[in-house]
Design a protein around this motif. Structure first.
Motif, PDB file in Angstrom:
ATOM      1  N   LYS A 289       0.761  -1.272  -0.144  1.00 29.10           N
ATOM      2  CA  LYS A 289       0.069  -0.037  -0.152  1.00 29.10           C
ATOM      3  C   LYS A 289       0.821   1.414   0.141  1.00 29.10           C
ATOM      4  N   ASP A 290       2.193   1.047   0.231  1.00 29.47           N
ATOM      5  CA  ASP A 290       2.839   2.256   0.310  1.00 29.47           C
ATOM      6  C   ASP A 290       4.109   2.669  -0.880  1.00 29.47           C
ATOM      7  N   LEU A 291       4.050   3.789  -1.220  1.00 29.26           N
ATOM      8  CA  LEU A 291       5.017   4.128  -2.162  1.00 29.26           C
ATOM      9  C   LEU A 291       6.492   4.345  -1.525  1.00 29.26           C
ATOM     10  N   SER A 292       7.441   4.033  -1.852  1.00 29.92           N
ATOM     11  CA  SER A 292       8.906   4.094  -1.424  1.00 29.92           C
ATOM     12  C   SER A 292       9.846   4.326  -2.525  1.00 29.92           C
ATOM     13  N   LEU A 293      10.818   4.569  -2.012  1.00 30.72           N
ATOM     14  CA  LEU A 293      12.107   4.445  -3.212  1.00 30.72           C
ATOM     15  C   LEU A 293      12.347   3.435  -4.122  1.00 30.72           C
ATOM     16  N   ASN A 294      11.681   2.100  -3.723  1.00 28.68           N
ATOM     17  CA  ASN A 294      12.078   1.214  -4.562  1.00 28.68           C
ATOM     18  C   ASN A 294      10.850   0.995  -5.521  1.00 28.68           C
ATOM     19  N   HIS A 295       9.932   1.905  -5.507  1.00 27.04           N
ATOM     20  CA  HIS A 295       8.999   2.182  -6.836  1.00 27.04           C
ATOM     21  C   HIS A 295       9.438   3.459  -7.685  1.00 27.04           C
ATOM     22  N   SER A 296       9.880   4.556  -7.063  1.00 19.67           N
ATOM     23  CA  SER A 296       9.983   5.633  -7.983  1.00 19.67           C
ATOM     24  C   SER A 296      10.855   6.693  -7.234  1.00 19.67           C
ATOM     25  N   MET A 297      11.213   7.580  -7.968  1.00 17.60           N
ATOM     26  CA  MET A 297      11.955   8.864  -7.182  1.00 17.60           C
ATOM     27  C   MET A 297      10.942   9.740  -6.422  1.00 17.60           C
ATOM     28  N   ILE A 298      11.465   9.901  -5.154  1.00 13.10           N
ATOM     29  CA  ILE A 298      10.709  10.803  -4.223  1.00 13.10           C
ATOM     30  C   ILE A 298      11.531  12.173  -4.280  1.00 13.10           C
ATOM     31  N   SER A 299      10.917  13.053  -4.620  1.00 16.35           N
ATOM     32  CA  SER A 299      11.771  14.442  -4.934  1.00 16.35           C
ATOM     33  C   SER A 299      11.542  15.397  -4.047  1.00 16.35           C
ATOM     34  N   LEU A 300      11.453  15.185  -3.043  1.00 21.92           N
ATOM     35  CA  LEU A 300      11.077  16.226  -1.631  1.00 21.92           C
ATOM     36  C   LEU A 300      12.303  16.967  -1.694  1.00 21.92           C
ATOM     37  N   GLY A 301      11.902  18.316  -1.926  1.00 26.10           N
ATOM     38  CA  GLY A 301      12.902  19.420  -1.625  1.00 26.10           C
ATOM     39  C   GLY A 301      13.321  19.502  -0.117  1.00 26.10           C
ATOM     40  N   SER A 302      14.660  19.665  -0.008  1.00 29.07           N
ATOM     41  CA  SER A 302      15.192  19.825   1.514  1.00 29.07           C
ATOM     42  C   SER A 302      14.963  18.486   2.276  1.00 29.07           C
ATOM     43  N   CYS A 303      14.486  17.504   1.651  1.00 28.30           N
ATOM     44  CA  CYS A 303      14.527  16.191   2.254  1.00 28.30           C
ATOM     45  C   CYS A 303      15.323  15.265   1.734  1.00 28.30           C
ATOM     46  N   THR A 304      16.053  15.431   0.839  1.00 27.19           N
ATOM     47  CA  THR A 304      17.099  14.578   0.120  1.00 27.19           C
ATOM     48  C   THR A 304      16.898  12.828   0.217  1.00 27.19           C
ATOM     49  N   MET A 305      15.668  12.543  -0.606  1.00 24.07           N
ATOM     50  CA  MET A 305      15.456  11.155  -0.534  1.00 24.07           C
ATOM     51  C   MET A 305      16.345  10.449  -1.356  1.00 24.07           C
ATOM     52  N   LYS A 306      17.654  10.242  -1.236  1.00 28.44           N
ATOM     53  CA  LYS A 306      18.430   9.360  -1.886  1.00 28.44           C
ATOM     54  C   LYS A 306      18.663   8.023  -1.713  1.00 28.44           C
ATOM     55  N   LEU A 307      19.535   7.451  -2.832  1.00 27.24           N
ATOM     56  CA  LEU A 307      19.869   5.975  -2.432  1.00 27.24           C
ATOM     57  C   LEU A 307      20.421   5.641  -0.955  1.00 27.24           C
ATOM     58  N   ASN A 308      19.744   4.697  -0.475  1.00 28.93           N
ATOM     59  CA  ASN A 308      20.151   3.971   0.780  1.00 28.93           C
ATOM     60  C   ASN A 308      20.616   2.504   0.292  1.00 28.93           C
ATOM     61  N   ALA A 309      22.011   2.637   0.153  1.00 32.67           N
ATOM     62  CA  ALA A 309      22.541   1.400  -0.805  1.00 32.67           C
ATOM     63  C   ALA A 309      22.726   0.183   0.255  1.00 32.67           C
ATOM     64  N   THR A 310      22.321  -0.928  -0.390  1.00 34.60           N
ATOM     65  CA  THR A 310      22.245  -2.200   0.266  1.00 34.60           C
ATOM     66  C   THR A 310      23.704  -2.485   1.064  1.00 34.60           C
ATOM     67  N   ALA A 311      24.803  -2.363   0.725  1.00 35.62           N
ATOM     68  CA  ALA A 311      25.952  -2.482   1.362  1.00 35.62           C
ATOM     69  C   ALA A 311      26.061  -1.432   2.620  1.00 35.62           C
ATOM     70  N   GLU A 312      25.557  -0.352   2.415  1.00 34.62           N
ATOM     71  CA  GLU A 312      25.593   0.629   3.776  1.00 34.62           C
ATOM     72  C   GLU A 312      24.665   0.075   4.923  1.00 34.62           C
ATOM     73  N   MET A 313      23.568  -0.704   4.381  1.00 34.19           N
ATOM     74  CA  MET A 313      22.530  -1.259   5.246  1.00 34.19           C
ATOM     75  C   MET A 313      22.761  -2.453   6.052  1.00 34.19           C
ATOM     76  N   ILE A 314      23.668  -3.212   5.466  1.00 35.26           N
ATOM     77  CA  ILE A 314      24.072  -4.719   5.788  1.00 35.26           C
ATOM     78  C   ILE A 314      24.354  -4.662   7.361  1.00 35.26           C
ATOM     79  N   PRO A 315      25.584  -3.841   7.665  1.00 37.91           N
ATOM     80  CA  PRO A 315      26.017  -3.913   9.176  1.00 37.91           C
ATOM     81  C   PRO A 315      25.220  -3.570  10.086  1.00 37.91           C
ATOM     82  N   ILE A 316      24.050  -3.073  10.056  1.00 34.52           N
ATOM     83  CA  ILE A 316      23.328  -2.618  11.083  1.00 34.52           C
ATOM     84  C   ILE A 316      22.699  -3.971  11.814  1.00 34.52           C
ATOM     85  N   THR A 317      22.388  -5.082  11.220  1.00 40.09           N
ATOM     86  CA  THR A 317      22.075  -6.346  11.800  1.00 40.09           C
ATOM     87  C   THR A 317      22.962  -7.355  12.161  1.00 40.09           C
ATOM     88  N   TRP A 318      24.172  -6.842  12.031  1.00 36.58           N
ATOM     89  CA  TRP A 318      25.364  -7.733  12.514  1.00 36.58           C
ATOM     90  C   TRP A 318      25.347  -7.968  14.098  1.00 36.58           C
TER      91      TRP A 318
END
Length: 963
Positions: free
Chosen positions: A500-529
């Motif tokens: 039901k939710d649109l997120s960055l894996n659907h399309s560009m979220i072009s919010l000014g000042s909110c900087t919705m940029k890539l959250n790379a998978t490799a960056e995310m992996i360590p948080i669950t170590w």
């Protein structure tokens, strides 16, 4: 051969940079051609004032590959020692259900979504947050709950603020805190009170009634584990027309009577032990509930039930004049980051286990505490209290020997300066662990059998929870908590909400000042170590060596990137960073005998959190005008700086400006403020247009917060988590936050904390660390440059169809642009809201709407979006412009056109009746590209007015589901 090898290695190093930056070299060339420049450097020369461009490149090092980065970080993480933690004090080991770990925490469909300001495309996470609120209401026994706050300690500080606002003890200026409240909470609340000018009284809980107070805070159970009936304490506080606040352990509330039933006015706490790792302090969602009478003073977001255009139930953020549209210096607080991702995890934990499963977990925890207590008492060990839920406190002459044996066995207890130690058992505790605890405390050969003691406890019953405090009402009776207990059902429920939710894996979220940029998978992996996820924030520092290395490297890189001298990583949101930075400024002035300096200049274009934060720091706000081009009105600035010179504390300014341009006068602005004895606070919201090209410190500011959830790639998580560290020049460094439990080096002893944990949301810092590592000095600068290229290309193309409100030098913009819809609105009657909702039919989240100027859209493409995606967005905007023109021409009426009916759901388009001026297919597929990846909103336009007039902030009644 060696040259070829070097080239190959260089290409590998730059591989991540190419993957982070969206446009290909060919696409960059095409965009530069459209902008009529020959190179990226030529565009930067035209856009960024030469006077503020860095003379030297960044020195964070060369970029590393994903494999190198993760391998090195794993070696760093391995230096952490993951001991069994019995420290408690608000943080407990927990088992994260794997179905939630994989499908929520590790799922970009959940972690890359934005705050649900566009509720039609956020119904999934809104339902999950409504579950969180319902869970909170059931467990606390109160009327109204928020959708999460930052942590337990800051929630307690917000409770104090609420108490002051609503208490009828108007002449009182003191807030009482029981001395058995968690130490870090006393610390954070005291810091907040100091800024507000409140007096804090810490004493025995029963002494609260002996003081002239507007509110009081009690812990339930206490930090040392005692379960006390606080009914009379609450009544005593209320008899003085003061507000009674209770910080509660969420797991204990499955067995203990709800604090609301004991009379509490506010109940708060951490939801961490509902399936969220300790993570060396965060992020964790705090829960907060109060009486319905105080709803206008409730801090944070509230999710409410409303109706859509077709009369269907639909969810939205209620009372939208509050947090969502921060009311500047009239705001209840400066909070604009919740902990949505973590609140969702806690809510799903409750859904998955259900009321009986949760009660079983709570009973098991309590039973292990009873078994441990029975064994110790059998051997003559005296316990401090006769009641407990999960925590036993022991006064033992052999404390040092016991704690040394614990450390030797890889076990942590909580200790204090009174010769006591505490043991908090948790969901992860086993019978083998209890046996080990007996060995540690009693020494080998004690002769105790866990099984035998357990049998005795079972046979004799437990009196460690007073009979008057045993919970006897049902909780979590709603179908959502009683329907999804198999993994199959749970998996499908999570997926149903996610879809039901649109997120960055659907399309560009072009919010000014909110900087919705890539959250790379490799960056995310360590948080669950486990090496990062399973550390208690108050464990001995030598067990957190890996964290200290990672935090130290991140600190040094941020110092280099910002041009400052020191950084505090404690603030766990951008708003908290603003607050911490302003406190540093206040303390600096006080240290120089200038405590009277309390005026904060703020441009009229500023983010709403700026004046709200200044108000929280008890500053007097003076607004500085902006000129017709959106820049600070220099004549007005000079006049007002001169007028308040003797009392000038600081200016808060955003750079590039909130209007998306590099103001030419920024250095002059800094000089004017400094000439009058003030400090320059530079809001870091637009840091994505600075990194590697300029820096706040180089420009001349004294302090900034950084939104790590924007520029440095920590994902928005549907509205949180965020991290807002502050960078400061050396003269402000001593005044950054410290912590009463774990000292933070480089700051003055006695400096208060602004967050519950010494390093804030430490568990997600590896994301920004990895981003900087893999980008390196070169990649970070390229990211900024490409953000500027993308924004200027977007601006150039949209300017053919819409007015662009502000531009800087050479007609360029920085990293975002403002499209002015007001002329079209005047001609057609179509509003910016209509455009925002119609964009959903095209598969896009709306840009930032009506900020900083009403009737506009502020658009930021970021460096991560390819030219193809930007072109798709431009196509959507141009197509919508064509639709508006049909309204202007009279082909469609203002009452009957696709914009006012947007968004269109499947049910709407496929319904039996269709009396629209446009056909069904066009409603859903206005341009051919939409058909390739159609996102269907699940509700139509939501009625905000109905939702506020009929405020319902818990799951709809069972009858609704039957209907």
């Amino acid at each position: 051969m060696s040259n070829a090898k070097s080239l190959e290695e260089l290409e590998q190093k730059q591989d991540f940079i190419r993957r982070h930056i969206g446009p290909s070299p060919a696409q960059v060339s095409d965009m530069l051609s459209a902008l009529e420049v020959s190179s990226v450097q030529e565009l930067i020369d035209q856009t960024v004032p030469a006077s503020i461009r860095l003379e030297q490149p960044l020195t964070v090092g060369q970029s590393r590959t994903e494999v190198e980065t993760l391998s090195y970080l794993k070696s760093v993480a391995s230096k952490n020692k993951v001991f069994k933690s019995y420290i408690g004090q608000g943080y407990h080991p927990t088992n994260v259900p794997h179905v939630i770990l994989r499908n929520v925490l590790e799922n970009p469909g959940w972690y890359t979504a934005y705050t649900p300001y566009q509720p039609e495309i956020a119904q999934g996470r809104l339902e999950s947050l409504l579950n969180f609120q319902t869970m909170t209401l059931d467990l606390t026994g109160l009327d109204l709950a928020s959708a999460s706050l930052l942590d337990e300690s800051t929630a307690a500080a917000e409770a104090m603020g609420l108490a002051k606002r609503v208490s009828k003890a108007k002449k009182a200026n003191a807030f009482f805190i029981a001395d058995d409240v968690h130490t870090q909470t006393i610390d954070v609340v005291t810091t907040r009170a100091e800024q507000f000018g409140f007096e804090i009284i810490v004493g025995k809980a029963e002494d609260a009634v002996n003081h002239d107070i507007f509110g009081a805070l009690f812990q339930y159970p206490t930090t040392s584990g005692e379960v006390v009936d606080i009914t009379d304490l609450i009544a005593g506080v209320q008899s003085k027309k003061a507000i009674a606040c209770v910080a509660a352990d969420i797991m204990s509330l499955l067995l203990l009577k709800a604090p609301g039933k004991l009379g509490a006015d506010v109940v708060l706490g951490s939801a961490q032990r509902f399936g969220v790792p300790m993570g060396y302090g965060g992020p964790h969602a705090a829960f907060f509930a109060t009486r319905d009478a105080y709803k206008r003073s409730l801090p944070g977001r509230i999710i409410g039930v409303s109706k859509d255009r077709l009369g269907n139930d639909a969810l939205r953020m209620a009372m939208q004049t509050r947090e969502q549209h921060i009311r500047r210096d009239k705001a209840n607080s400066n909070i604009c980051t919740a902990q949505v991702l973590l609140a969702n995890m806690a809510a799903f934990y409750a859904v998955y286990h259900g009321p009986q499963g949760l009660k079983t977990i709570a009973q098991r925890i309590h039973r292990f505490a009873d078994i441990l207590a029975a064994g110790l008492k059998a051997k003559g060990i005296a316990l401090k209290h006769s009641t407990w839920f999960d925590t036993l406190t022991i006064a033992d002459d052999n404390k040092n020997d016991v704690t040394a044996r614990a450390i030797a066995k890889g076990v942590n207890f909580a200790t204090n300066h009174e010769g006591e130690y505490s043991i908090s058992v948790s969901e992860t505790t086993t019978r083998a662990d209890i046996a080990e605890l007996f060995d540690i405390i009693l020494g080998e050969g004690h002769g105790l059998s866990v099984d035998a003691i357990a049998a005795d406890v079972e046979a004799n019953g437990s009196e460690s929870i007073p009979a008057s405090l045993v919970r006897d009402d049902e909780v979590l009776t709603h179908p959502n908590f009683n329907s999804y207990h198999s993994e199959t059902d749970m998996l499908r429920y999570i997926k149903r909400l996610e879809s039901k939710d649109l997120s960055l894996n659907h399309s560009m979220i072009s919010l000014g000042s909110c900087t919705m940029k890539l959250n790379a998978t490799a960056e995310m992996i360590p948080i669950t170590w486990p090496e990062f996820a399973n550390l208690h924030p108050f464990c001995p520092l030598d067990q957190a060596e890996g964290y200290q290395i990672m935090i130290g490297e991140l600190h040094d890189w941020l110092v280099n990137i910002t041009g400052y001298d020191a950084v505090s990583l404690q603030p766990n949101s951008g708003a908290q960073g603003e607050y911490a930075g302003l406190i540093a400024i206040r303390k600096y002035h006080e240290s120089r005998g200038d405590a009277h300096r309390n005026v904060c200049l703020i441009p009229s274009s500023a983010h709403g959190t700026n004046p709200a934060s200044a108000q929280m720091a008890s500053m007097k706000i003076v607004v500085v005008n902006c000129d017709k081009n959106g820049n600070v009105d220099m004549a007005d600035l000079k006049a007002k700086a001169e007028e308040v010179s003797e009392n000038l504390s600081c200016i808060m300014i955003t750079y590039p400006s909130t209007h998306g341009v590099y103001e030419e006068t920024i250095r002059e602005i800094c000089d004017i403020i400094h000439e009058h004895g003030g400090q320059v606070y530079m809001d870091g919201a637009n840091m994505n247009a600075q990194v590697g090209v300029t820096s706040p410190g180089f420009i001349g500011s004294d302090v900034s917060h950084l939104n790590l959830h924007k520029t440095f790639c920590i994902p928005h998580g549907g509205g949180g988590p965020g991290v807002g560290p502050i960078g400061v020049k050396s003269h402000l460094a001593p005044f950054m936050p410290n912590h009463s439990v774990i000292n933070v080096p480089g700051t003055n002893i006695g400096n208060g904390a602004v967050s519950a944990a010494p390093y804030g949301s430490a568990a997600i810092l590896p994301i920004s660390w990895a981003y900087i590592t893999m980008m390196g000095s070169e990649g970070l600068k390229q990211a900024t440059e490409m953000a500027i290229v993308n924004a200027n290309y977007l601006t150039h193309e949209l300017s053919k169809h819409f007015p662009i409100l502000y531009r800087g030098r050479n007609n360029r913009v920085a990293h975002e642009c403002i499209v002015d819809l007001r002329p079209l609105k005047e001609l057609s009657g179509i509003t910016e809201m209509d455009v925002a909702k119609r964009l959903q039919d095209y598969g896009f989240h709306s840009p930032t709407m009506s900020f900083p100027v009403a009737g506009t859209l502020m658009i930021e493409p970021t460096e991560s979006e390819s030219k193809g995606e930007i072109d798709r967005f431009i196509e959507a905007m141009v197509s919508i412009k064509g639709e508006i023109e049909k309204v202007i021409s009279g082909e469609w009426s203002i009452e009957n056109n696709p914009l006012v009916f947007a968004p269109h759901t499947q049910g709407d388009v496929l319904g039996n009746e269709w009396d629209r001026a446009y056909d069904r297919f066009y409603a859903a597929f206005p341009v051919p590209s939409v058909a390739k990846n159609k996102f269907w909103p699940t509700v139509t336009r939501i009625d905000d007015v109905y939702g506020d007039r009929n405020l319902v902030c818990s799951c709809p009644a069972v009858e609704t589901y039957r209907d």
